[in-house]
Design an enzyme around this catalytic site. Structure first.
Site, mmCIF file in Angstrom:
data_model
loop_
_atom_site.group_PDB
_atom_site.id
_atom_site.type_symbol
_atom_site.label_atom_id
_atom_site.label_comp_id
_atom_site.label_asym_id
_atom_site.label_seq_id
_atom_site.Cartn_x
_atom_site.Cartn_y
_atom_site.Cartn_z
ATOM 1 N N HIS A 142 2.607 3.520 -8.982
ATOM 2 C CA HIS A 142 2.390 2.099 -9.295
ATOM 3 C C HIS A 142 3.595 1.528 -10.040
ATOM 4 O O HIS A 142 4.002 0.391 -9.815
ATOM 5 C CB HIS A 142 1.114 1.924 -10.119
ATOM 6 C CG HIS A 142 -0.131 2.314 -9.360
ATOM 7 N ND1 HIS A 142 -0.389 1.866 -8.081
ATOM 8 C CD2 HIS A 142 -1.182 3.114 -9.684
ATOM 9 C CE1 HIS A 142 -1.544 2.368 -7.659
ATOM 10 N NE2 HIS A 142 -2.038 3.135 -8.611
ATOM 11 N N LEU B 59 10.672 -20.635 -4.585
ATOM 12 C CA LEU B 59 9.691 -19.766 -3.934
ATOM 13 C C LEU B 59 8.298 -19.912 -4.564
ATOM 14 O O LEU B 59 8.156 -19.892 -5.781
ATOM 15 C CB LEU B 59 10.150 -18.308 -4.080
ATOM 16 C CG LEU B 59 9.185 -17.240 -3.545
ATOM 17 C CD1 LEU B 59 9.157 -17.244 -2.019
ATOM 18 C CD2 LEU B 59 9.569 -15.849 -4.068
ATOM 19 N N ASP C 269 0.826 -1.211 0.000
ATOM 20 C CA ASP C 269 0.000 0.000 0.000
ATOM 21 C C ASP C 269 0.863 1.265 0.000
ATOM 22 O O ASP C 269 1.985 1.267 0.504
ATOM 23 C CB ASP C 269 -0.913 -0.016 1.241
ATOM 24 C CG ASP C 269 -2.096 0.934 1.092
ATOM 25 O OD1 ASP C 269 -2.336 1.433 -0.026
ATOM 26 O OD2 ASP C 269 -2.774 1.177 2.107
HETATM 27 C C1 IPE Z 1 -5.405 -2.712 -0.353
HETATM 28 O O1 IPE Z 1 -5.069 -1.379 -0.487
HETATM 29 C C2 IPE Z 1 -5.348 -3.405 -1.678
HETATM 30 C C3 IPE Z 1 -4.022 -3.589 -2.238
HETATM 31 C C4 IPE Z 1 -2.881 -3.273 -1.681
HETATM 32 C C5 IPE Z 1 -3.985 -4.194 -3.545
HETATM 33 P P1 IPE Z 1 -6.178 -0.228 -0.657
HETATM 34 O O2 IPE Z 1 -5.426 1.031 -0.791
HETATM 35 O O3 IPE Z 1 -7.107 -0.599 -1.742
HETATM 36 O O4 IPE Z 1 -6.950 -0.324 0.731
HETATM 37 P P2 IPE Z 1 -7.909 0.723 1.457
HETATM 38 O O5 IPE Z 1 -8.943 1.153 0.458
HETATM 39 O O6 IPE Z 1 -7.054 1.867 1.901
HETATM 40 O O7 IPE Z 1 -8.469 -0.034 2.621
HETATM 41 C C1 IPE Z 2 -1.399 0.310 -3.410
HETATM 42 O O1 IPE Z 2 -1.193 1.683 -3.414
HETATM 43 C C2 IPE Z 2 -1.648 -0.241 -4.799
HETATM 44 C C3 IPE Z 2 -3.030 -0.681 -5.044
HETATM 45 C C4 IPE Z 2 -3.986 -0.698 -4.183
HETATM 46 C C5 IPE Z 2 -3.321 -1.160 -6.379
HETATM 47 P P1 IPE Z 2 -2.402 2.702 -3.456
HETATM 48 O O2 IPE Z 2 -2.724 2.989 -4.885
HETATM 49 O O3 IPE Z 2 -3.531 2.213 -2.633
HETATM 50 O O4 IPE Z 2 -1.741 3.978 -2.799
HETATM 51 P P2 IPE Z 2 -2.420 4.976 -1.757
HETATM 52 O O5 IPE Z 2 -2.957 4.167 -0.630
HETATM 53 O O6 IPE Z 2 -3.516 5.695 -2.500
HETATM 54 O O7 IPE Z 2 -1.309 5.878 -1.351
HETATM 55 MG MG MG Z 3 -4.036 2.428 -0.694
#
Ligand code: IPE
Ligand code: IPE
Ligand code: MG
Length: 250
Positions: free
Chosen positions: A45, A139, A28
């Site tokens: 990303h 792995l 995240d």
């Molecule tokens: C969780 O992250 C999903 C992934 C890392 C793929 P999100 O960014 O979607 O989660 P929330 O919405 O903050 O809970």
């Molecule tokens: C995690 O990073 C990647 C996915 C959920 C696909 P985020 O895109 O959720 O990044 P934040 O949480 O908005 O910073």
């Molecule tokens: Mg996120």
């Protein structure tokens, strides 16, 4: 009395680390990483893919047997369509650029999550990835893509209910193992450790059944900043935990 080695004052490099058999990672903070640098979320990303390459190397090098990476949740469809298609494009490009190397490095890949709602081309790629690495013994890399734990449990329940309706299974014989065997992670050990980056402290529908006894470790770094120093710190935290599984400990 604790049976842990008395290494508390040793420098990190000399500490004996417990290496989890299975690590789950909620990757995240890509968007926030980009925002902090004045970049578009998509740049976050992209940088996140580099961190994926790093953690796969680290997991192999430290002898982890299974690594599950949460890369797109069933709830992430709520994002703007441009971001969703960028993430899907990244998965395609990652497979195109990294599959051969992963296969040569003996990595066995499994993709969990709902495939039915993905387009045909993506389903074909997923099948190709799994088939190419099926015989590998290194792995176990599990990619949770279009994955939601509640949907996974519901899907397992549907299959189990059908088996009961067909007389292939007695309702009284349904137990925890039956459920586990019908999840995407069947045959793999439950995660010992779940790591979430970016300071958020929730599971966001990741491996809910499987993480019943996982140790949860939350780190402040955003996912693109995940490197060996963060990895080792997480393993140190894991090593210090006293896992009791409902017992009274050591
Ligand atoms: C969780 O992250 C999903 C992934 C890392 C793929 P999100 O960014 O979607 O989660 P929330 O919405 O903050 O809970
Ligand atoms: C995690 O990073 C990647 C996915 C959920 C696909 P985020 O895109 O959720 O990044 P934040 O949480 O908005 O910073
Ligand atoms: Mg996120």
């Amino acid at each position: 009395m604790s049976t842990k080695p008395a290494v508390a004052s040793a420098p990190p490099a000399q500490q004996t680390l417990s290496v989890p058999r299975h690590i789950g990672v909620i990757m995240d903070g890509n968007g926030r990483w980009a925002k902090l640098r004045g970049l578009r979320r998509t740049e976050g990303h992209k940088a996140g893919v580099e961190a994926v390459r790093r953690i796969v190397e680290l997991a192999s090098a430290y002898g982890v047997s299974c690594l599950t990476l949460f890369s797109f949740s069933s709830e992430n469809w709520r994002r703007p369509p441009e971001e969703v298609s960028f993430i899907f494009g990244l998965l395609r490009r990652f497979v195109a650029s990294d599959l051969d190397r992963l296969a040569r490095n003996n990595v066995k890949i499994r993709i969990i999550g709902d495939r039915e709602t993905l387009d045909k081309e993506l389903r074909r790629i997923i099948e190709e990835v799994e088939a190419t690495t099926a015989a590998n013994t290194g792995l176990n890399l599990v990619i949770a893509f279009n994955y939601g734990a509640q949907a996974e449990i519901a899907a397992a329940t549907r299959v189990i209910a059908q088996k009961v309706a067909q007389g292939a299974l007695a309702a009284d014989d349904i137990n925890e193992t039956t459920i586990a065997e019908h999840l995407g992670t069947h045959g793999l050990p439950d995660p010992d450790l779940i790591v979430r980056t970016s300071g958020e402290m929730r599971l966001s529908n990741f491996l809910l059944w499987q993480s019943a006894y996982a140790e949860l470790v939350f780190v402040e770094e955003n996912w693109p900043d995940f490197d060996e120093s963060v990895f080792v710190r997480v393993l140190q935290t894991f090593t210090e935990r006293d896992r009791r599984f409902g017992g009274i400990g050591t």
